[in-house]
Design an enzyme around this catalytic site. Structure first.
Site, mmCIF file in Angstrom:
data_model
loop_
_atom_site.group_PDB
_atom_site.id
_atom_site.type_symbol
_atom_site.label_atom_id
_atom_site.label_comp_id
_atom_site.label_asym_id
_atom_site.label_seq_id
_atom_site.Cartn_x
_atom_site.Cartn_y
_atom_site.Cartn_z
ATOM 1 C CG HIS A 216 -10.696 -4.685 3.940
ATOM 2 N ND1 HIS A 216 -10.326 -3.491 3.396
ATOM 3 C CD2 HIS A 216 -9.564 -5.227 4.446
ATOM 4 C CE1 HIS A 216 -9.039 -3.305 3.567
ATOM 5 N NE2 HIS A 216 -8.543 -4.349 4.206
ATOM 6 C CD GLU A 281 -4.446 -3.494 0.904
ATOM 7 O OE1 GLU A 281 -5.418 -2.818 0.507
ATOM 8 O OE2 GLU A 281 -4.579 -4.555 1.528
ATOM 9 C CG HIS A 283 -5.439 2.881 3.833
ATOM 10 N ND1 HIS A 283 -5.441 1.586 4.282
ATOM 11 C CD2 HIS A 283 -5.563 3.640 4.936
ATOM 12 C CE1 HIS A 283 -5.551 1.578 5.591
ATOM 13 N NE2 HIS A 283 -5.629 2.806 6.019
ATOM 14 N NE ARG A 304 1.044 -3.706 9.698
ATOM 15 C CZ ARG A 304 0.646 -2.446 9.578
ATOM 16 N NH1 ARG A 304 1.522 -1.465 9.643
ATOM 17 N NH2 ARG A 304 -0.621 -2.147 9.381
ATOM 18 C CG ASP A 464 -0.204 -7.942 7.206
ATOM 19 O OD1 ASP A 464 -0.326 -9.014 6.584
ATOM 20 O OD2 ASP A 464 -0.963 -6.975 7.040
ATOM 21 C CD GLU A 506 -8.909 -2.723 11.307
ATOM 22 O OE1 GLU A 506 -8.655 -1.702 10.669
ATOM 23 O OE2 GLU A 506 -9.868 -3.462 11.059
#
Lengths: 901, 239
Positions: A216, A281, A283, A304, A464, A506
């Site tokens: 990641h 992104e 997810h 973020r 972030d 997280e």
């Protein structure tokens, strides 16, 4: 102190839409209920006058009343202990304003379900539709009184993990046990590193290394060596991304690119005062387990990223692209949520986060394929704007490390390493902690103070807290310097966390600043003035080391050199074998074929989704996602004008076609870039100012064919970027998207999303896709070819340029780009938008999906070799050579979700 | 002449609302609710109080409820004074929800009406035609506007007697021509008895430019977008 229970219901005289919606959700889960009534329950601790509080705060005097005993089966749903409830802070604030400060609030819902089914069936249906076992508990009857919070453990001893003498098998077992997601080569490297130091690693050190080295964070598959064989020819690729996507940007060398592939997002020049940035992104993994929370945190996370781009950018638009299993799926493998539920949850998650943050969601796409069943894909993108000269940042030795925003809890632990693992049918059990709970209002508070702090120059760098939490954020910011962290200062959601958990949590809505000591007090005061928590959790130094302490304990002591450069890269094997694909035969019944296409999930109207998003907040909307007479026609791309008083616009579009990945990933990439650029050009973007982004979502790349497909796609990206002169500015990959079942592994289709960010000098020149005036001619720009694999050819850039020139010259009334379903679908969509008809008279293949084409409504030939194919007609009918369809029938197919959802 | 644009955690239309007042010649100042709570009398140096759209405190408990609770004791009396002195109060979307839940609108008793979940139980972003009714200080009966709504809790609810009284006393300021959310009697906006406090669900600040209109690419660019007209009339009423 005493708990006080307040339960609220809608007065019987009024409709209860929450109950009606719950009834509909239960029906989807197979339970028919005559009526469902919803009761909101608040458990309040420490109130001086609970009745007064109920009246002043919880019960709406017009609509509501204290809840009565209901009819049917009562099922209550409440959050698991330790799962944050964002409403608690708001309620406590209001109670304080009422002069009744309370210490805790726990919320629950009770559903009174009138159904003929027995209790167990009702409970199961609630579990399948209204409750989520990952974060919630449920039971028959009222919600129980909340438990006291866990007591803090006095001291969490520092744990060391002996690696000396472990065999390969034992190393792998250890990696799995601690969810480190490190392979045997990496584990050996770690073992040998600590052997040189003559000590065993601490758990915190292993976690830090695992986070930093995760797929990641490091993208090691695509940046590491690959032994690639294509049709028998072998070669060694040193660093795939560097040699393809990144290389094309270097070769293009555009002077308007400000910052590419190094920050959270790519940054390009916008106008004299501002730059704009864009990040998309993926997810997917948490969305498979908890669609609502996963998608919400995906949105929150990419927002973020933008807040942490350069010295901080202001988000101006969101995008979202989803890939789901087929909505008519009948049989579900164990551990899989139904695609309909996944879609509803994902849309709601994106909606609630984006809408609450006040960011317009302006563009997106949805693809369906049965291979996404266990592993849906959610792409969330955000565009931001920042003043010029704010793209660079660097923490300096002596700067304080300031954490700001939400408190740290146990949520989201192991997200980075979890997203690097393949899902299996027990993933929702072992990885529940990986689901983060979003609180968009907290993030909005952070945004509000962050932009003020930026403009006052109170910090030197910002990032972030995303995957890996503090460990990644501080580790990255201190890469060139060094840092010491004091975790005992971090504000926690609840006591009892192990410091290692604090380090890798997280938890959402947190940012990290580097703050020169002279600005520390001002920054903290600014945050306090708007109720944002901020505190100093350490200091940057010039040690070149990352040292993490909790009071007197040392949790981590690593050199930045080992942490960032110590990752051993294992060569991977990739293969690709070319297969010829014949062209599909012409459909036997073209009318039926057109209606089937219009009602296909990939093509049909997404109005059900679009209207749930606020696409106009910030008052910059120029071209909306839906266009035309009734605002129901599909647009090509969105345009926003982010600066008040300026006519300069940002254009957002995307290209995605996973079905082509089955044929040839190289052409999938070429086509996706073509589509994204086509989208933005067709509303008026300048083809010389288009930046693009890549998002690879792939299966398990340990499989050489899967990795071979990504090599082909990356090369397609490179060639397409050069062909169109459109630089990649940012990208992201998400690998291991497979779902293991008893019957074997389901690999998602190779899924490449290309997002495009264009610019338009004068937004009043923009055009939309809806047909405007009966009697106007329709022109087709671009050659139509009948081919097995739609192929982007060298004529594509000229088509884009011709289209842009015709729009800039004001020669066209409407433009629609040709995508799935080719000319037939494009013409139909233009008619739906215009509430009129079209008559086509052409021998062009109506359903060919040749890229680089536009259908144009214009009085004169718009140029670029466009050919006349028909005209707009007033009669509500779609006339094609050999068949016709009434506008009404076309609309019924196109708006099929209206009745289905 | 100054307008105070109130913001709290979750307010998200404050910038464009401030811009709208600036466009029509006022000085707009965005103020955090903590500042106003610390010094409620600051309101008297403004001619307009605007509570913009957004999700104050996440709409926790109910839309606008928490911010309304905060304002009720110390800010509401100052707000009433602002109106007595010829000022205006404008609540848009979440701001309307707040005004209703403070009791400032329509202002008969502690709280007379409420705004709750849309009949569809879905958030909805859509442009709507509005017709002016009632006695708002700056809107003319029969006038129409075209603005977008963007809300999940915009359905106005009250008992029949209250609705009758609101209509009789001219406090129904705006109605939807094609009711999008199930509001009783298609009510989109209300005033108090003076007509100087207006709350509405649709967003006038999102129609300040001709290209905001959803069909401008069909119908051309208007010289006077409806939102600009709305704010021009508002500022005229306090000049």
């Amino acid at each position: 102190m005493k708990w006080f229970r307040i339960a609220v219901q809608v007065r019987p005289a009024y409709a209860d839409p929450v109950g009606v919606a719950a009834q509909a959700d239960l029906r989807l889960a197979g339970l028919s209920a005559e009526r469902v009534r919803v009761e909101r329950v608040y458990w309040v601790l420490g109130s001086q006058d609970g009745d007064r509080l109920a009246k002043a705060l919880f019960i709406d005097p017009v609509l509501e009343e204290p809840a009565q005993q209901g009819r049917g089966t009562a099922v209550s749903v409440w959050k698991k202990a330790g799962v944050m409830d964002p409403t608690e802070a708001s309620i406590r604030r209001a109670a304080r304003a009422l002069g009744d400060p309370i210490t805790r609030v726990v919320t629950a819902k009770t559903y009174w379900i009138e159904s003929a089914a027995d209790e167990a069936t009702v409970l199961a249906a609630v579990g399948d539709s209204l409750a989520n076992e990952v974060i919630e508990e449920m039971g028959i009857g009222p919600a129980p009184q909340p438990q006291p919070l866990p007591k803090a453990r006095a001291h969490h001893p520092v744990v060391t993990i002996p690696l000396t003498g472990l065999s390969d098998d034992e190393l792998v077992a250890l990696s799995r046990k601690h969810i480190l997601a490190l392979d045997v080569v990496e584990m050996r490297e770690v073992r040998d590193h600590f052997a040189k130091l003559e000590r065993e690693p601490r758990l915190g050190e292993l976690e830090t290394i695992a986070q930093t080295w995760s797929e990641h964070c490091k993208h090691k598959t695509l940046t590491g060596p690959i032994d690639y064989t294509e049709d028998g020819q072998s070669e060694r690729i040193g660093n795939l991304l560097k040699e393809t996507v990144f290389a094309s940007t270097v070769k293009l060398d555009k002077d308007w690119c400000v910052s590419v592939f190094k920050d959270n997002a790519g940054i390009v020049r916008f106008d004299d005062e501002n730059d704009i940035c864009f990040k998309v992104e993926t997810h997917n993994h948490p969305s498979a387990i908890e669609p609502y929370g996963g998608a919400g945190t995906g949105t929150g996370g990419v927002i973020r990223d933008i807040l942490g781009t350069g010295l901080g950018a202001k988000p101006i638009a969101n995008t979202d692209v989803f890939c789901f299993g087929e909505l008519d799926t009948k049989e579900l493998p164990k551990g899989v949520l139904h695609p309909l539920r996944v879609m509803k949850g994902v849309v709601a998650g994106v909606r609630d986060y984006g809408n609450r943050m006040g960011i317009p969601t302006v563009n997106g796409a949805v693809c369906f394929d049965k291979r996404y069943l266990g592993n849906p894909i959610v792409y969330c993108g955000t565009v931001g704007i920042l003043p010029r000269g704010m793209a660079e940042k660097a923490a300096r030795p002596g700067d304080k490390i300031v954490a700001c925003g939400g408190r740290t809890g146990r949520d989201g632990i192991h997200g980075a390493t979890f997203s690097s693992e393949t899902l299996h049918d027990e993933s929702d059990v072992v990885s529940g902690g990986a689901v983060q709970i979003g609180n968009p209002i907290e993030e909005k508070r952070v945004l509000d103070v962050l932009l003020q702090a930026r403009d006052r120059g109170l910090y030197t760098a910002i990032t972030d807290c995303g995957a890996g939490g503090f460990s990644s954020a501080v580790g990255e910011m201190a890469e060139e310097t060094g840092a010491e962290v004091w975790l005992e200062n971090a504000p926690l959601k609840y006591a009892g966390l192990d410091p290692v958990e604090v380090w890798i949590s997280e938890a959402q809505e947190r940012m990290v600043f580097s703050v020169p000591p002279e600005h520390e007090a001002e920054l903290l005061a600014l945050c306090a003035s708007e109720d944002v928590e901020a505190c100093v959790i350490g200091e940057f130094n010039d040690s070149g080391r990352l040292v993490v302490k909790h009071e007197d304990d040392v949790l981590v002591d690593l050199t930045m050199a080992f942490l960032h450069d110590g990752l051993p890269l294992t060569p991977r094997v990739a293969t690709w074998t070319t297969v010829d694909h014949p062209a599909a035969p012409a459909p036997a019944d073209p009318r039926r074929h057109l209606l089937d296409l219009l009602s296909h999930g990939n093509v049909c109207s997404k109005e059900w989704i679009v209207r749930q998003y606020d696409h106009e907040v910030q008052a910059g909307s120029v071209i909306k996602p839906l266009v035309g007479v009734d605002g129901r026609g599909p647009g090509n791309a969105a345009v926003v004008a982010p600066v008040f008083g300026s006519r300069r616009g940002v254009v957002i579009g995307c290209g995605i076609n996973p079905m082509l990945g089955d044929l040839d990933p190289y052409q999938m990439a070429m086509n996706a870039v073509d589509e994204a650029i086509r989208n933005v050009v067709s509303v008026g973007a300048n083809p010389d100012r288009i930046a693009i982004l890549d998002n690879f979502s792939w299966g398990d790349c340990k499989n050489p064919e899967t990795l071979g497909a990504i090599v082909r796609a990356a090369r397609g990206c490179h060639d397409a970027a050069l062909l169109f002169g459109a630089p990649f500015i940012s990208g992201k990959d998400s690998l291991n998207n497979e779902f293991r079942t008893e019957k074997g592994s389901i690999r998602i289709p190779h899924t490449l999303l290309i997002s495009a960010m264009g610019q338009v000098d004068d937004i009043t020149r923009c055009v939309t896709s809806d047909a405007k005036r009966p009697g106007t001619k329709l022109w087709l720009l671009g050659e139509t070819r009948t081919e097995g694999v739609p192929t982007v050819k060298s004529d594509a850039p000229a088509n884009m340029r011709a289209m842009a020139q015709a729009i800039a010259a004001g020669q066209v009334r409407a433009v629609h780009d040709l995508a799935e379903g080719g000319l037939a679908v494009a013409a139909t969509e233009m008619a739906i938008g215009g509430a009129c008809g079209v008559a086509l008279d052409t021998d062009v293949d109506l359903f060919a999906e040749t890229p680089s084409r536009f259908l144009i409504e214009a009085d004169q030939n718009p140029g670029g070799g466009a050919v006349l194919v028909g005209e707009v007609i007033g009669e509500p009918i779609l006339r094609f050579p050999g068949f016709e369809v009434s506008l009404e029938d076309a609309k019924r197919a196109f708006f099929c979700w209206e009745t289905m959802l | 002449m100054k307008a105070l644009i109130l913001r709290a955690a979750g307010t998200n239309c404050d910038l464009e609302t401030a811009h709208a007042f600036e466009r029509v010649g006022m000085t707009a100042e965005r103020r955090h609710v903590n500042e106003l709570l610390a010094e409620p009398t600051m309101l008297q140096s403004y001619r307009v109080l605007a509570i913009p759209g957004g999700f104050s405190y996440g709409d926790d408990v109910a839309a606008g409820r928490v911010l309304a609770t905060e304002l009720r004791e110390r800010v509401v009396p100052q707000a009433r004074k602002l109106v007595e002195d010829g000022g205006l109060i404008l609540g848009i979307c979440n701001g309307f929800q707040v005004l209703v839940k403070t009791g400032l609108l329509p202002g008969l008793t502690e709280q007379d009406v409420t705004l709750t979940h849309n009949a569809s139980h879905r958030y909805i972003d859509k442009w709507v035609e509005l017709e002016v009714d009632g006695k708002c200080a700056f809107l003319t009966k029969g006038e129409s506007f075209y603005f977008p709504i963007a809300h999940a809790e915009g359905k106005l609810v009250a008992d029949e007697a209250t609705l009758d009284r609101l209509e009789r006393d001219g406090m129904v300021a705006l109605r939807y021509r094609d009711n999008p959310n199930g509001s009783l009697r298609s009510i989109a906006g209300l005033t108090d008895a003076t007509g100087r406090i207006l709350g509405l669900m649709p967003h006038p600040e999102r129609h300040m430019e001709p290209w905001h209109h959803p069909t401008w690419t069909r119908d051309g660019l208007s010289d006077l977008p409806d939102g600009l007209r709305f704010f021009q009339q508002a500022v005229a009423a306090v000049s």
